[in-house]
Design a protein around this motif. Structure first.
Motif, PDB file in Angstrom:
ATOM      1  N   GLY A 167       0.833  -1.206   0.000  1.00 18.40           N
ATOM      2  CA  GLY A 167       0.000   0.000   0.000  1.00 18.40           C
ATOM      3  C   GLY A 167       0.857   1.241   0.000  1.00 18.40           C
ATOM      4  N   ALA A 168       0.202   2.383  -0.067  1.00 16.43           N
ATOM      5  CA  ALA A 168       0.924   3.655  -0.162  1.00 16.43           C
ATOM      6  C   ALA A 168       1.842   3.920   1.034  1.00 16.43           C
ATOM      7  CB  ALA A 168      -0.071   4.801  -0.342  1.00 16.43           C
ATOM      8  N   PRO A 169       1.413   3.668   2.289  1.00 12.73           N
ATOM      9  CA  PRO A 169       2.327   3.926   3.409  1.00 12.73           C
ATOM     10  C   PRO A 169       3.617   3.119   3.313  1.00 12.73           C
ATOM     11  CG  PRO A 169       0.079   3.711   4.208  1.00 12.73           C
ATOM     12  CD  PRO A 169       0.066   3.283   2.770  1.00 12.73           C
ATOM     13  N   THR A 170       3.509   1.850   2.914  1.00  9.95           N
ATOM     14  CA  THR A 170       4.697   1.019   2.767  1.00  9.95           C
ATOM     15  C   THR A 170       5.574   1.540   1.637  1.00  9.95           C
ATOM     16  OG1 THR A 170       3.442  -0.893   3.549  1.00  9.95           O
ATOM     17  CG2 THR A 170       5.505  -1.350   2.418  1.00  9.95           C
ATOM     18  N   ALA A 171       4.949   1.927   0.540  1.00  9.56           N
ATOM     19  CA  ALA A 171       5.701   2.480  -0.593  1.00  9.56           C
ATOM     20  C   ALA A 171       6.424   3.765  -0.193  1.00  9.56           C
ATOM     21  CB  ALA A 171       4.764   2.738  -1.763  1.00  9.56           C
ATOM     22  N   GLU A 172       5.771   4.608   0.593  1.00 12.60           N
ATOM     23  CA  GLU A 172       6.386   5.862   1.021  1.00 12.60           C
ATOM     24  C   GLU A 172       7.589   5.607   1.921  1.00 12.60           C
ATOM     25  OE1 GLU A 172       3.119   7.872   2.804  1.00 12.60           O
ATOM     26  OE2 GLU A 172       2.089   8.207   0.886  1.00 12.60           O
ATOM     27  N   THR A 173       7.458   4.642   2.826  1.00 11.02           N
ATOM     28  CA  THR A 173       8.589   4.291   3.693  1.00 11.02           C
ATOM     29  C   THR A 173       9.762   3.792   2.866  1.00 11.02           C
ATOM     30  OG1 THR A 173       7.137   3.722   5.545  1.00 11.02           O
ATOM     31  CG2 THR A 173       9.346   2.795   5.578  1.00 11.02           C
ATOM     32  N   ALA A 174       9.477   2.925   1.897  1.00  6.67           N
ATOM     33  CA  ALA A 174      10.536   2.408   1.036  1.00  6.67           C
ATOM     34  C   ALA A 174      11.233   3.545   0.290  1.00  6.67           C
ATOM     35  CB  ALA A 174       9.960   1.396   0.059  1.00  6.67           C
ATOM     36  N   ALA A 175      10.442   4.447  -0.268  1.00  5.56           N
ATOM     37  CA  ALA A 175      11.015   5.567  -1.023  1.00  5.56           C
ATOM     38  C   ALA A 175      11.903   6.438  -0.136  1.00  5.56           C
ATOM     39  CB  ALA A 175       9.900   6.391  -1.648  1.00  5.56           C
ATOM     40  N   GLU A 176      11.485   6.646   1.099  1.00  4.24           N
ATOM     41  CA  GLU A 176      12.279   7.454   2.035  1.00  4.24           C
ATOM     42  C   GLU A 176      13.642   6.831   2.305  1.00  4.24           C
ATOM     43  OE1 GLU A 176       9.754   7.670   5.412  1.00  4.24           O
ATOM     44  OE2 GLU A 176       8.378   9.123   4.493  1.00  4.24           O
ATOM     45  N   HIS A 177      13.744   5.511   2.132  1.00  2.00           N
ATOM     46  CA  HIS A 177      15.001   4.806   2.383  1.00  2.00           C
ATOM     47  C   HIS A 177      15.751   4.489   1.094  1.00  2.00           C
ATOM     48  CE1 HIS A 177      13.016   4.108   6.303  1.00  2.00           C
ATOM     49  NE2 HIS A 177      14.243   4.069   6.759  1.00  2.00           N
ATOM     50  N   GLY A 178      15.327   5.062  -0.016  1.00  2.23           N
ATOM     51  CA  GLY A 178      16.063   4.886  -1.257  1.00  2.23           C
ATOM     52  C   GLY A 178      15.694   3.658  -2.058  1.00  2.23           C
ATOM     53  N   ILE A 179      14.547   3.048  -1.763  1.00  2.97           N
ATOM     54  CA  ILE A 179      14.098   1.876  -2.508  1.00  2.97           C
ATOM     55  C   ILE A 179      13.085   2.315  -3.554  1.00  2.97           C
ATOM     56  CG2 ILE A 179      12.908  -0.355  -2.366  1.00  2.97           C
ATOM     57  CD1 ILE A 179      13.852  -0.521   0.552  1.00  2.97           C
ATOM     58  N   ASP A 180      13.335   1.927  -4.792  1.00  2.00           N
ATOM     59  CA  ASP A 180      12.413   2.242  -5.883  1.00  2.00           C
ATOM     60  C   ASP A 180      11.282   1.213  -5.903  1.00  2.00           C
ATOM     61  OD1 ASP A 180      14.079   4.316  -6.681  1.00  2.00           O
ATOM     62  OD2 ASP A 180      15.218   3.016  -8.033  1.00  2.00           O
ATOM     63  N   ILE A 181      10.054   1.683  -5.775  1.00  2.00           N
ATOM     64  CA  ILE A 181       8.897   0.789  -5.782  1.00  2.00           C
ATOM     65  C   ILE A 181       8.307   0.731  -7.189  1.00  2.00           C
ATOM     66  CG2 ILE A 181       6.547   0.446  -4.925  1.00  2.00           C
ATOM     67  CD1 ILE A 181       8.662  -0.249  -2.881  1.00  2.00           C
ATOM     68  N   ASP A 182       8.136  -0.483  -7.669  1.00  2.00           N
ATOM     69  CA  ASP A 182       7.593  -0.704  -9.016  1.00  2.00           C
ATOM     70  C   ASP A 182       6.105  -1.020  -9.011  1.00  2.00           C
ATOM     71  OD1 ASP A 182      10.247  -0.771 -10.526  1.00  2.00           O
ATOM     72  OD2 ASP A 182      10.568  -2.292  -8.988  1.00  2.00           O
ATOM     73  N   VAL A 183       5.616  -1.610  -7.920  1.00  2.00           N
ATOM     74  CA  VAL A 183       4.244  -2.124  -7.884  1.00  2.00           C
ATOM     75  C   VAL A 183       3.566  -1.750  -6.575  1.00  2.00           C
ATOM     76  CG1 VAL A 183       2.833  -4.224  -7.852  1.00  2.00           C
ATOM     77  CG2 VAL A 183       4.816  -4.098  -9.358  1.00  2.00           C
ATOM     78  N   VAL A 184       2.404  -1.114  -6.663  1.00  2.00           N
ATOM     79  CA  VAL A 184       1.516  -0.896  -5.508  1.00  2.00           C
ATOM     80  C   VAL A 184       0.115  -1.271  -5.977  1.00  2.00           C
ATOM     81  CG1 VAL A 184       0.647   0.709  -3.782  1.00  2.00           C
ATOM     82  CG2 VAL A 184       2.960   1.025  -4.702  1.00  2.00           C
ATOM     83  N   PRO A 185      -0.407  -2.416  -5.562  1.00  2.00           N
ATOM     84  CA  PRO A 185      -1.721  -2.848  -6.046  1.00  2.00           C
ATOM     85  C   PRO A 185      -2.840  -1.970  -5.512  1.00  2.00           C
ATOM     86  CG  PRO A 185      -0.978  -4.303  -4.303  1.00  2.00           C
ATOM     87  CD  PRO A 185       0.166  -3.375  -4.596  1.00  2.00           C
ATOM     88  N   ASP A 186      -3.967  -2.006  -6.187  1.00  2.00           N
ATOM     89  CA  ASP A 186      -5.126  -1.220  -5.749  1.00  2.00           C
ATOM     90  C   ASP A 186      -5.677  -1.735  -4.430  1.00  2.00           C
ATOM     91  OD1 ASP A 186      -4.995   0.391  -7.985  1.00  2.00           O
ATOM     92  OD2 ASP A 186      -6.360  -0.854  -9.158  1.00  2.00           O
ATOM     93  N   ASP A 187      -5.669  -3.054  -4.235  1.00  2.00           N
ATOM     94  CA  ASP A 187      -6.158  -3.658  -2.995  1.00  2.00           C
ATOM     95  C   ASP A 187      -4.983  -4.032  -2.111  1.00  2.00           C
ATOM     96  OD1 ASP A 187      -8.793  -3.454  -3.780  1.00  2.00           O
ATOM     97  OD2 ASP A 187      -8.807  -5.430  -4.731  1.00  2.00           O
ATOM     98  N   ALA A 188      -5.041  -3.647  -0.842  1.00  2.00           N
ATOM     99  CA  ALA A 188      -3.950  -3.932   0.095  1.00  2.00           C
ATOM    100  C   ALA A 188      -4.096  -5.342   0.664  1.00  2.00           C
ATOM    101  CB  ALA A 188      -3.932  -2.905   1.214  1.00  2.00           C
ATOM    102  N   GLU A 189      -4.007  -6.327  -0.221  1.00  2.00           N
ATOM    103  CA  GLU A 189      -4.081  -7.737   0.152  1.00  2.00           C
ATOM    104  C   GLU A 189      -2.858  -8.443  -0.427  1.00  2.00           C
ATOM    105  OE1 GLU A 189      -6.534  -9.408   1.988  1.00  2.00           O
ATOM    106  OE2 GLU A 189      -7.178  -7.373   2.483  1.00  2.00           O
ATOM    107  N   PHE A 190      -2.323  -9.433   0.314  1.00  2.00           N
ATOM    108  CA  PHE A 190      -1.090 -10.066  -0.156  1.00  2.00           C
ATOM    109  C   PHE A 190      -1.277 -10.781  -1.488  1.00  2.00           C
ATOM    110  CE2 PHE A 190       1.910 -13.520  -0.645  1.00  2.00           C
ATOM    111  CZ  PHE A 190       3.094 -12.799  -0.610  1.00  2.00           C
ATOM    112  N   GLU A 191      -2.401 -11.434  -1.683  1.00  2.00           N
ATOM    113  CA  GLU A 191      -2.612 -12.147  -2.940  1.00  2.00           C
ATOM    114  C   GLU A 191      -2.536 -11.189  -4.129  1.00  2.00           C
ATOM    115  OE1 GLU A 191      -5.804 -15.147  -5.154  1.00  2.00           O
ATOM    116  OE2 GLU A 191      -6.114 -14.548  -3.066  1.00  2.00           O
ATOM    117  N   THR A 192      -3.165 -10.031  -3.990  1.00  2.00           N
ATOM    118  CA  THR A 192      -3.136  -9.032  -5.060  1.00  2.00           C
ATOM    119  C   THR A 192      -1.717  -8.531  -5.292  1.00  2.00           C
ATOM    120  OG1 THR A 192      -5.348  -8.341  -4.350  1.00  2.00           O
ATOM    121  CG2 THR A 192      -4.195  -6.896  -5.879  1.00  2.00           C
ATOM    122  N   LEU A 193      -0.981  -8.311  -4.201  1.00  2.00           N
ATOM    123  CA  LEU A 193       0.407  -7.863  -4.311  1.00  2.00           C
ATOM    124  C   LEU A 193       1.253  -8.905  -5.030  1.00  2.00           C
ATOM    125  CD1 LEU A 193       2.793  -5.983  -3.570  1.00  2.00           C
ATOM    126  CD2 LEU A 193       2.912  -7.202  -1.369  1.00  2.00           C
ATOM    127  N   ALA A 194       1.120 -10.168  -4.625  1.00  2.00           N
ATOM    128  CA  ALA A 194       1.914 -11.229  -5.235  1.00  2.00           C
ATOM    129  C   ALA A 194       1.644 -11.335  -6.728  1.00  2.00           C
ATOM    130  CB  ALA A 194       1.617 -12.558  -4.544  1.00  2.00           C
TER     131      ALA A 194
END
Length: 257
Positions: free
Chosen positions: A210-237
């Motif tokens: 989700g967006a909060p996780t993506a924002e944390t990653a970005a703050e630490h220099g990690i480029d996020i490629d995928v943020v699914p619309d639904d914050a569920e692990f199956e959708t993320l996978a």
């Protein structure tokens, strides 16, 4: 890739319980080679939710701990952050009254802000819950109490994925909370490979739930490629694997030119 060259190696960081087992099984069913590297360990506090007209539960773990302690919602309006939490509550025999459209702290605030002015709201969760939820509910006029049901710590042996990333041996990683990002980087730091692990991640496909996780990653220099619309692990996978396959296809095309 694995030795056959066609199975993406994907790191997954779910807690070391049925959730990591389910994640591994799902990734295998989707044609991936999972690297299970639990970045969260659950330490119950023994607390139970306080009585209030509204009770908000933000995880399946919190539901299970409250149920194991014998807690019951009674006449409270029971609020679950998403389907997995709601299903766990129903499995405990409770009725769930509110599930937000967006499965995040901001989504909970949006679902409740027109209902809780002047009401007492109990938020029962881990020790790493977002301030967005508490601040948002208070801004909506609620009298908020927070109860910490469990603490989230990093397992001592976590870090295989950081070593693989540093070696350029990961095709993808699927982060499921801001804390999994922080713990991944802490594990890399302890091994003296933080910069190499970051570089390896940024050469791979990285998904955030989700967006909060993506924002944390970005703050630490990690480029996020995928943020699914639904914050569920199956959708993320599924989204991460689709992105990996898309990169493979683009690489094949480039090679043939």
């Amino acid at each position: 890739m694995d030795a056959e060259g066609d199975t993406p190696r994907i790191a997954v960081f779910r807690p070391d319980d049925e959730r990591i087992d389910d994640a591994v099984a799902l990734l295998e069913s989707l044609g991936a080679d999972p690297v299970p590297d639990p970045m969260l360990a659950v330490e119950p506090t023994g607390a139970i939710p306080a009585d209030a007209p509204y009770v908000v539960l933000t995880s399946k773990t919190g539901v299970e701990l409250a149920a194991e302690a014998g807690w019951e919602p009674g006449d409270a309006t029971l609020v679950a952050i998403g389907p997995a939490t709601a299903d766990a509550a129903r499995d405990a025999g409770w009725s769930v009254d509110v599930v937000p459209d967006e499965y995040t702290s901001a989504g909970l605030v949006a679902a409740l802000e027109g209902r809780v002015d002047g009401e007492r709201v109990e938020v029962a969760r881990s020790d790493h819950g977002s301030d967005v939820l508490l601040d948002g509910l208070r801004a909506a006029g609620a009298r908020v109490n927070e109860t910490v049901l469990y603490r989230l710590t990093r397992p001592e042996d976590a870090g295989e994925s950081a070593e693989l990333a540093a070696a350029g041996a990961l095709d993808a990683a699927a982060f499921t909370s801001s804390l999994t990002v922080a713990h991944f980087l802490d594990a890399a730091e302890e091994r003296g490979i933080r910069d190499a692990a970051l570089a390896g991640l940024n050469d791979a496909v990285v998904g955030a739930i989700g967006a909060p996780t993506a924002e944390t990653a970005a703050e630490h220099g990690i480029d996020i490629d995928v943020v699914p619309d639904d914050a569920e692990f199956e959708t993320l996978a599924e989204a991460v694997i689709e992105a990996v396959k898309g990169e493979e296809s683009a690489s094949d095309v480039d090679t043939r030119r």
